[in-house]
Design a protein around this motif. Structure first.
Motif, mmCIF file in Angstrom:
data_model
loop_
_atom_site.group_PDB
_atom_site.id
_atom_site.type_symbol
_atom_site.label_atom_id
_atom_site.label_comp_id
_atom_site.label_asym_id
_atom_site.label_seq_id
_atom_site.Cartn_x
_atom_site.Cartn_y
_atom_site.Cartn_z
ATOM 1 N N MET A 1 -1.132 -2.484 -8.258
ATOM 2 C CA MET A 1 -0.526 -1.359 -8.971
ATOM 3 C C MET A 1 -1.152 -1.083 -10.338
ATOM 4 S SD MET A 1 1.555 1.118 -9.220
ATOM 5 C CE MET A 1 2.945 1.134 -8.107
ATOM 6 N N PRO A 2 -1.479 -2.105 -11.158
ATOM 7 C CA PRO A 2 -2.083 -1.792 -12.458
ATOM 8 C C PRO A 2 -3.377 -1.007 -12.345
ATOM 9 C CG PRO A 2 -1.362 -4.061 -12.389
ATOM 10 C CD PRO A 2 -1.236 -3.541 -11.003
ATOM 11 N N LEU A 3 -4.188 -1.305 -11.319
ATOM 12 C CA LEU A 3 -5.441 -0.569 -11.139
ATOM 13 C C LEU A 3 -5.172 0.863 -10.698
ATOM 14 C CD1 LEU A 3 -7.556 -3.319 -9.338
ATOM 15 C CD2 LEU A 3 -7.289 -2.876 -11.778
ATOM 16 N N MET A 4 -4.179 1.024 -9.827
ATOM 17 C CA MET A 4 -3.794 2.369 -9.394
ATOM 18 C C MET A 4 -3.243 3.172 -10.566
ATOM 19 S SD MET A 4 -3.659 4.084 -6.526
ATOM 20 C CE MET A 4 -2.998 5.675 -6.004
ATOM 21 N N GLU A 5 -2.392 2.548 -11.345
ATOM 22 C CA GLU A 5 -1.781 3.215 -12.489
ATOM 23 C C GLU A 5 -2.839 3.581 -13.528
ATOM 24 O OE1 GLU A 5 2.138 2.464 -15.300
ATOM 25 O OE2 GLU A 5 0.986 0.755 -14.589
ATOM 26 N N ASN A 6 -3.780 2.665 -13.768
ATOM 27 C CA ASN A 6 -4.840 2.917 -14.733
ATOM 28 C C ASN A 6 -5.728 4.076 -14.291
ATOM 29 O OD1 ASN A 6 -6.233 1.841 -17.203
ATOM 30 N ND2 ASN A 6 -7.927 1.688 -15.749
ATOM 31 N N SER A 7 -6.015 4.136 -12.992
ATOM 32 C CA SER A 7 -6.863 5.207 -12.474
ATOM 33 C C SER A 7 -6.190 6.569 -12.585
ATOM 34 C CB SER A 7 -7.226 4.911 -11.019
ATOM 35 O OG SER A 7 -8.043 5.921 -10.486
ATOM 36 N N PHE B 1 -8.265 14.353 -5.210
ATOM 37 C CA PHE B 1 -7.679 13.021 -4.975
ATOM 38 C C PHE B 1 -7.875 12.630 -3.524
ATOM 39 C CE2 PHE B 1 -4.130 10.335 -3.582
ATOM 40 C CZ PHE B 1 -4.277 9.275 -4.466
ATOM 41 N N SER B 2 -8.250 11.368 -3.317
ATOM 42 C CA SER B 2 -8.361 10.833 -1.956
ATOM 43 C C SER B 2 -7.819 9.405 -1.956
ATOM 44 C CB SER B 2 -9.817 10.852 -1.462
ATOM 45 O OG SER B 2 -10.624 9.992 -2.240
ATOM 46 N N PHE B 3 -7.172 9.064 -0.862
ATOM 47 C CA PHE B 3 -6.554 7.741 -0.719
ATOM 48 C C PHE B 3 -6.853 7.255 0.692
ATOM 49 C CE2 PHE B 3 -3.072 4.735 -0.060
ATOM 50 C CZ PHE B 3 -3.060 4.053 -1.271
ATOM 51 N N LYS B 4 -7.856 6.381 0.812
ATOM 52 C CA LYS B 4 -8.301 5.895 2.119
ATOM 53 C C LYS B 4 -7.870 4.452 2.294
ATOM 54 C CE LYS B 4 -12.370 8.916 2.156
ATOM 55 N NZ LYS B 4 -13.864 8.962 2.243
ATOM 56 N N VAL B 5 -7.289 4.172 3.449
ATOM 57 C CA VAL B 5 -6.777 2.832 3.730
ATOM 58 C C VAL B 5 -7.271 2.377 5.099
ATOM 59 C CG1 VAL B 5 -4.730 1.387 4.009
ATOM 60 C CG2 VAL B 5 -4.718 3.242 2.334
ATOM 61 N N ASN B 6 -7.798 1.188 5.150
ATOM 62 C CA ASN B 6 -8.223 0.597 6.419
ATOM 63 C C ASN B 6 -7.767 -0.859 6.430
ATOM 64 O OD1 ASN B 6 -9.489 0.015 8.846
ATOM 65 N ND2 ASN B 6 -11.467 -0.381 7.878
ATOM 66 N N GLU C 1 -9.785 3.573 -2.472
ATOM 67 C CA GLU C 1 -10.124 3.051 -1.151
ATOM 68 C C GLU C 1 -9.661 1.590 -1.057
ATOM 69 O OE1 GLU C 1 -13.964 2.640 1.874
ATOM 70 O OE2 GLU C 1 -14.165 3.655 -0.077
ATOM 71 N N ILE C 2 -8.920 1.291 0.017
ATOM 72 C CA ILE C 2 -8.411 -0.062 0.234
ATOM 73 C C ILE C 2 -8.835 -0.511 1.624
ATOM 74 C CG2 ILE C 2 -6.361 -1.535 0.367
ATOM 75 C CD1 ILE C 2 -4.929 0.467 -1.428
ATOM 76 N N ASN C 3 -9.522 -1.643 1.687
ATOM 77 C CA ASN C 3 -9.997 -2.190 2.963
ATOM 78 C C ASN C 3 -9.584 -3.652 3.084
ATOM 79 O OD1 ASN C 3 -11.672 0.080 4.070
ATOM 80 N ND2 ASN C 3 -12.766 -0.224 2.144
ATOM 81 N N GLN C 4 -9.134 -4.020 4.258
ATOM 82 C CA GLN C 4 -8.765 -5.415 4.537
ATOM 83 C C GLN C 4 -9.369 -5.822 5.868
ATOM 84 O OE1 GLN C 4 -5.845 -6.242 6.968
ATOM 85 N NE2 GLN C 4 -6.755 -8.301 6.944
ATOM 86 N N THR C 5 -10.161 -6.908 5.802
ATOM 87 C CA THR C 5 -10.769 -7.464 7.002
ATOM 88 C C THR C 5 -10.630 -8.980 6.935
ATOM 89 O OG1 THR C 5 -12.395 -5.662 7.068
ATOM 90 C CG2 THR C 5 -12.848 -7.621 8.406
ATOM 91 N N GLY C 6 -9.926 -9.565 7.888
ATOM 92 C CA GLY C 6 -9.715 -11.011 7.865
ATOM 93 C C GLY C 6 -8.932 -11.414 6.632
ATOM 94 N N VAL D 1 0.834 -1.205 0.000
ATOM 95 C CA VAL D 1 0.000 0.000 0.000
ATOM 96 C C VAL D 1 0.869 1.255 0.000
ATOM 97 C CG1 VAL D 1 -1.667 1.315 1.362
ATOM 98 C CG2 VAL D 1 -1.960 -1.153 1.074
ATOM 99 N N ASP D 2 1.994 1.202 0.697
ATOM 100 C CA ASP D 2 2.908 2.352 0.721
ATOM 101 C C ASP D 2 3.458 2.660 -0.673
ATOM 102 O OD1 ASP D 2 4.467 4.333 2.266
ATOM 103 O OD2 ASP D 2 6.182 3.136 1.626
ATOM 104 N N ILE D 3 3.705 1.617 -1.466
ATOM 105 C CA ILE D 3 4.143 1.823 -2.846
ATOM 106 C C ILE D 3 3.074 2.564 -3.640
ATOM 107 C CG2 ILE D 3 4.714 0.643 -5.009
ATOM 108 C CD1 ILE D 3 5.996 -1.558 -3.376
ATOM 109 N N LEU D 4 1.822 2.158 -3.481
ATOM 110 C CA LEU D 4 0.727 2.804 -4.195
ATOM 111 C C LEU D 4 0.623 4.279 -3.817
ATOM 112 C CD1 LEU D 4 -2.086 0.089 -3.890
ATOM 113 C CD2 LEU D 4 -0.357 0.347 -5.670
ATOM 114 N N GLU D 5 0.790 4.568 -2.526
ATOM 115 C CA GLU D 5 0.681 5.957 -2.062
ATOM 116 C C GLU D 5 1.820 6.806 -2.614
ATOM 117 O OE1 GLU D 5 -0.575 8.237 2.049
ATOM 118 O OE2 GLU D 5 0.364 6.251 2.151
#
Length: 403
Positions: A316-322, A297-302, A338-343, A277-281
């Protein structure tokens, strides 16, 4: 109407078999992954091979058959009085002769008969060879039994006339039918074992070829790191030097960190989720240098567990494409990530102003084609990827089940 029903039936069968094929492929891939993890655990991280010696594959087979031979003998000898089975040479040979005959038939089929006859379409020779082999096995069983129990004066003539297959002589036709069915069953089982073994080996080789080709492609793309992006970023930093040296210095540091991480740290098979995620940011911060001040621009991480492992640069391809296709000269440009990770669930969602540019063959970067190949290889059956356009907004969403 009948034709429509027939087509519907055919489509149903195709979908059913396709679904089963995908299911079996997922199970096979899961088995391959478990085997790889077990192998990694056995080998460990220590590259020192001192104290190790090469073990031939046949040694495993020999030890296996030693276990198969001696373990039943222990069961027979120890608790015989409790089992009510007398221990004598007749009972022991009655057990071990079929066991060795089974070994002989199996090895002969796997090593000789199936490869040389069946796979070369010499079906009658294959059936005849197994018939001969099983006939020898049955006769040998009778002969060994006779030698164990024979009395003085009983010779080969007595064996042929009175002893051999004595119980089945009254039902000779039924004995032949049963023998033929037994031969066919043995042939089918041995053929299925050989076919399935070859399919597993072939699937593993194809899997490794795809993985190798994809890894080479990925390494090549990572090393190039989109020259177009680098040139633009360096030009933007150069323009900042004259009126905002601190921002230029900060941007140069971010670019250096991004290059270092992408070219070296991502050489591992897995990285921590927070590092990816740090690479994407960092990438987004550098891309923002070419945007005007009205760029939204907004970059939300949970992240519930930032230390979870993930394949590097999978998002990265999705980030680059956006970031590439959000610049709208006729309206407001925006990109919301927006990036979310649960379990075990990871969700990446991107919404951006939709202004797609024509792809250029000379431009590289982690393209969507490689992105889809990696998903199919690394997360087959464990991801969903959707894209759509709503009200001139491009939306993409990726959901992964982490390993």
């Amino acid at each position: 109407m009948d034709q429509n029903q027939s087509e519907h039936h055919d489509n149903f069968l195709k979908k059913f078999f396709q679904k089963q094929k995908v299911r079996l492929s997922s199970l096979q891939e899961a088995r391959f992954e478990r085997s790889e993890r077990e192998l990694i655990e056995i080998l460990g991280d220590d590259g020192d091979d001192s104290g190790r010696f090469p073990a031939p594959g046949i040694l495993v087979g020999i030890l296996t058959w030693i276990f198969i031979i001696f373990f039943p003998l222990m069961m027979i000898l120890d608790p015989a009085e409790h089992m009510g089975t007398p221990v004598n040479i007749r009972n022991i040979t009655g057990f071990y002769v079929p066991l060795f005959a089974t070994l002989l038939v199996f090895v002969a089929n796997q090593r000789l008969l199936v490869p040389r006859f069946f796979f070369r379409k010499k079906y009658w020779k294959y059936l005849g060879a197994n018939t001969l082999l099983l006939s020898i096995a049955f006769v040998s069983k009778e002969l060994v039994g006779f030698l164990v129990v024979r009395e003085p004066g009983q010779g080969i003539a007595y064996f042929v006339s009175d002893f051999a297959f004595a119980q089945g002589r009254d039902h000779f036709i039924w004995m032949l039918v049963t023998f033929f069915i037994f031969v066919v069953m043995i042939c089918l089982i041995c053929i299925m074992i050989s076919v399935f073994s070859r399919q597993i080996i072939k699937s593993f080789i194809l899997r490794e070829k795809r993985r190798s080709a994809l890894q080479n492609e990925l390494d090549f793309l990572k090393q190039q790191l989109s020259p177009h992006f680098l040139f633009n970023t360096l030009n933007n930093i150069s323009s900042l030097i004259s009126f905002d040296p601190k921002l230029a210095e900060s941007s140069m540091t971010k670019l250096s960190g991004l290059l270092r991480v992408m070219l070296y740290q991502t050489g591992d098979n897995f990285v921590q989720l927070k590092e990816d995620v740090d690479i994407l940011e960092k990438y987004a911060d550098l891309e923002k240098l070419r945007m005007d001040e009205n760029f939204d621009f907004s970059f939300k991480v949970n992240l519930e567990n930032p230390n979870r492992q993930i394949e590097p640069l999978i998002m990265m391809p999705l980030m680059e494409n956006s970031m590439k296709h959000c610049v709208n000269p006729n309206g407001k440009s925006f990109a919301h990530i927006e990036i979310n990770q649960t379990g075990d669930e990871l969700c990446f969602r991107a919404e951006n102003s939709n202004f797609p540019r024509k792809s250029q063959r000379s431009s590289s970067g982690l393209g969507l084609a490689t992105f889809k190949k990696r998903l199919d290889l690394m997360y087959e059956g464990r991801y969903t990827y959707e894209t759509k356009v709503e009200n001139e907004t491009y939306i993409c969403q990726l959901k992964l089940t982490l390993k």
